[in-house]
Design a protein around this motif. Structure first.
Motif, PDB file in Angstrom:
ATOM      1  N   GLY A  91       0.635  -1.427   0.166  1.00 30.82           N
ATOM      2  CA  GLY A  91      -0.086   0.017   0.097  1.00 30.82           C
ATOM      3  C   GLY A  91       0.742   1.276   0.022  1.00 30.82           C
ATOM      4  O   GLY A  91       0.186   2.294   0.079  1.00 30.82           O
ATOM      5  N   GLY A  92       2.327   0.994  -0.066  1.00 31.64           N
ATOM      6  CA  GLY A  92       2.881   2.514  -0.107  1.00 31.64           C
ATOM      7  C   GLY A  92       2.597   3.104  -1.342  1.00 31.64           C
ATOM      8  O   GLY A  92       2.447   2.770  -2.425  1.00 31.64           O
ATOM      9  N   GLN A  93       2.752   4.481  -1.407  1.00 33.18           N
ATOM     10  CA  GLN A  93       2.468   5.196  -2.572  1.00 33.18           C
ATOM     11  C   GLN A  93       3.486   6.522  -2.633  1.00 33.18           C
ATOM     12  O   GLN A  93       3.490   7.133  -3.785  1.00 33.18           O
ATOM     13  CB  GLN A  93       1.105   6.188  -2.259  1.00 33.18           C
ATOM     14  N   TRP A  94       4.348   6.766  -1.698  1.00 31.21           N
ATOM     15  CA  TRP A  94       5.192   8.030  -1.943  1.00 31.21           C
ATOM     16  C   TRP A  94       6.580   7.572  -1.882  1.00 31.21           C
ATOM     17  O   TRP A  94       7.138   6.914  -0.882  1.00 31.21           O
ATOM     18  CB  TRP A  94       5.095   8.963  -1.023  1.00 31.21           C
ATOM     19  N   VAL A  95       7.456   7.672  -2.988  1.00 34.79           N
ATOM     20  CA  VAL A  95       8.831   7.354  -3.240  1.00 34.79           C
ATOM     21  C   VAL A  95       9.674   8.579  -3.407  1.00 34.79           C
ATOM     22  O   VAL A  95       9.440   9.405  -4.022  1.00 34.79           O
ATOM     23  CB  VAL A  95       9.207   6.377  -4.112  1.00 34.79           C
ATOM     24  N   ASP A  96      10.825   8.795  -2.557  1.00 35.85           N
ATOM     25  CA  ASP A  96      11.441  10.016  -2.190  1.00 35.85           C
ATOM     26  C   ASP A  96      12.895   9.764  -2.559  1.00 35.85           C
ATOM     27  O   ASP A  96      13.335   8.622  -2.003  1.00 35.85           O
ATOM     28  CB  ASP A  96      11.440  10.497  -0.875  1.00 35.85           C
ATOM     29  N   THR A  97      13.434  10.731  -3.367  1.00 39.03           N
ATOM     30  CA  THR A  97      14.960  10.322  -3.759  1.00 39.03           C
ATOM     31  C   THR A  97      15.664  11.822  -3.932  1.00 39.03           C
ATOM     32  O   THR A  97      14.921  12.854  -3.499  1.00 39.03           O
ATOM     33  CB  THR A  97      14.991   9.732  -5.092  1.00 39.03           C
ATOM     34  N   ALA A  98      16.702  12.073  -4.430  1.00 38.71           N
ATOM     35  CA  ALA A  98      17.460  13.506  -4.531  1.00 38.71           C
ATOM     36  C   ALA A  98      18.417  13.026  -5.939  1.00 38.71           C
ATOM     37  O   ALA A  98      19.026  11.979  -6.045  1.00 38.71           O
ATOM     38  CB  ALA A  98      18.238  13.648  -3.247  1.00 38.71           C
ATOM     39  N   ASN A  99      18.598  14.152  -6.423  1.00 37.10           N
ATOM     40  CA  ASN A  99      19.675  14.094  -7.604  1.00 37.10           C
ATOM     41  C   ASN A  99      21.046  13.854  -7.099  1.00 37.10           C
ATOM     42  O   ASN A  99      21.938  13.125  -7.745  1.00 37.10           O
ATOM     43  CB  ASN A  99      19.589  15.275  -8.358  1.00 37.10           C
ATOM     44  N   CYS A 100      21.384  14.019  -5.875  1.00 41.27           N
ATOM     45  CA  CYS A 100      22.682  14.034  -5.515  1.00 41.27           C
ATOM     46  C   CYS A 100      23.034  12.473  -4.779  1.00 41.27           C
ATOM     47  O   CYS A 100      24.006  12.141  -4.626  1.00 41.27           O
ATOM     48  CB  CYS A 100      23.098  14.863  -4.548  1.00 41.27           C
ATOM     49  N   TYR A 101      22.147  11.840  -4.586  1.00 42.76           N
ATOM     50  CA  TYR A 101      22.251  10.306  -3.989  1.00 42.76           C
ATOM     51  C   TYR A 101      22.898   9.520  -4.651  1.00 42.76           C
ATOM     52  O   TYR A 101      22.801   9.144  -5.819  1.00 42.76           O
ATOM     53  CB  TYR A 101      21.079   9.616  -3.561  1.00 42.76           C
ATOM     54  N   THR A 102      23.983   8.687  -4.134  1.00 46.45           N
ATOM     55  CA  THR A 102      24.625   9.077  -2.878  1.00 46.45           C
ATOM     56  C   THR A 102      26.230   9.390  -3.204  1.00 46.45           C
ATOM     57  O   THR A 102      26.948   8.561  -3.105  1.00 46.45           O
ATOM     58  CB  THR A 102      24.640   7.763  -2.048  1.00 46.45           C
ATOM     59  N   PHE A 103      26.560  10.538  -3.578  1.00 45.24           N
ATOM     60  CA  PHE A 103      27.755  11.132  -4.082  1.00 45.24           C
ATOM     61  C   PHE A 103      28.827  10.738  -2.980  1.00 45.24           C
ATOM     62  O   PHE A 103      29.946  10.896  -3.199  1.00 45.24           O
ATOM     63  CB  PHE A 103      27.763  12.578  -4.252  1.00 45.24           C
ATOM     64  N   TRP A 104      28.437  10.588  -1.682  1.00 44.55           N
ATOM     65  CA  TRP A 104      29.527  10.640  -0.673  1.00 44.55           C
ATOM     66  C   TRP A 104      30.151   9.099  -0.550  1.00 44.55           C
ATOM     67  O   TRP A 104      31.136   8.965   0.207  1.00 44.55           O
ATOM     68  CB  TRP A 104      29.129  11.021   0.764  1.00 44.55           C
TER      69      TRP A 104
END
Length: 253
Positions: A37-50
């Motif tokens: 039932g999950g509906q929201w997926v979150d990311t970022a353009n910098c993941y994972t530069f470190w």
């Protein structure tokens, strides 16, 4: 799907997909999230530069793009969010040289993210870290352009002090655009985050209450897929017992 609100009881944080988590496991985790039932997926353009060998980032978005490509029609069933502003200009250049929040960086960052994700728009576009070298008016104007084109449905601020969020809202009102914003923060553990987590959490609450608009959500509760202590905390932000406390300028989420 109705994306007029981004409230969700649970958000899948995709930070480590494509780096520490390979494709087979990434797909399995995402499939399970949606099945339950999950509906929201979150990311970022910098993941994972470190992480060693990760370059300047982008692996998480690319993995999500591969997952969506392997599941035709799934895009309409989920909310998708990404971030801009913290990606290094080249590997090893963070934090002195990062993309920031200029108009050019925001527009270019979104286009790159859309290409990696293989989508035409995102439901939420976060300002990942504040950029005081760029006038806030320029940042707000760029976000207004993107929402008017339909490539971004809602905008938000992550790792921003409340007064900066309010400044952005004021500029948006003056420009005749929607002043509601989402506010994202790192979940403080017992040790605090970036030396100011509890104060930031109070600011975050105050920034949402006055108008009754927008929402505030915790982050980093499950980073790394592990528990830490009695509460769920960010394993990257909360200092290990054997290390010194992070400085004021530490990276955060």
């Amino acid at each position: 799907m109705d994306t007029t609100t981004m409230n969700s009881p649970l958000v899948f944080g995709a930070m480590l997909l494509g780096t520490r988590i390979d494709q087979e496991r990434s797909f399995a985790l995402l499939d399970r999230f949606v099945e339950r039932g999950g509906q929201w997926v979150d990311t970022a353009n910098c993941y994972t530069f470190w992480l060693s060998g990760a370059g300047a980032g982008g692996a998480s978005e690319e993995m999500l793009g591969s997952w969506l490509s392997a599941h035709p029609g799934l895009r309409d069933q989920i909310r998708l969010s990404t971030k801009v502003g913290a990606e290094p200009l080249w590997p090893g250049s963070w934090p002195q040289q990062r993309e920031g929040l200029s108009r050019r960086a925001i527009l270019q960052g979104l286009e790159t993210s859309l290409q990696r994700l293989g989508v035409a728009e995102v439901d939420m576009f976060w300002l990942h870290q504040e950029d005081r070298s760029t006038p806030m008016a320029e940042t707000v104007e760029a976000l207004g352009e993107l929402t008017s084109t339909g490539k971004v449905r809602r905008v938000g601020a992550s790792n921003h002090p409340a007064w900066r969020v309010e400044q952005a809202r004021g500029l948006a009102r003056a420009g005749g655009t929607d002043a509601s914003q989402e506010v994202q923060y790192c979940q403080p553990g017992r040790s605090g985050i970036m030396g100011r987590a509890r104060a930031a959490r109070g600011e975050r609450d105050d920034s949402v209450r006055p108008e009754g608009k927008g929402c505030a959500g915790p982050r980093c509760s499950w980073i790394g897929g592990k528990r830490s202590g009695p509460g769920l905390r960010c394993l990257r932000c909360v200092r290990p017992p054997h290390r010194a406390h992070r400085s004021e300028g530490s990276r955060g989420c």
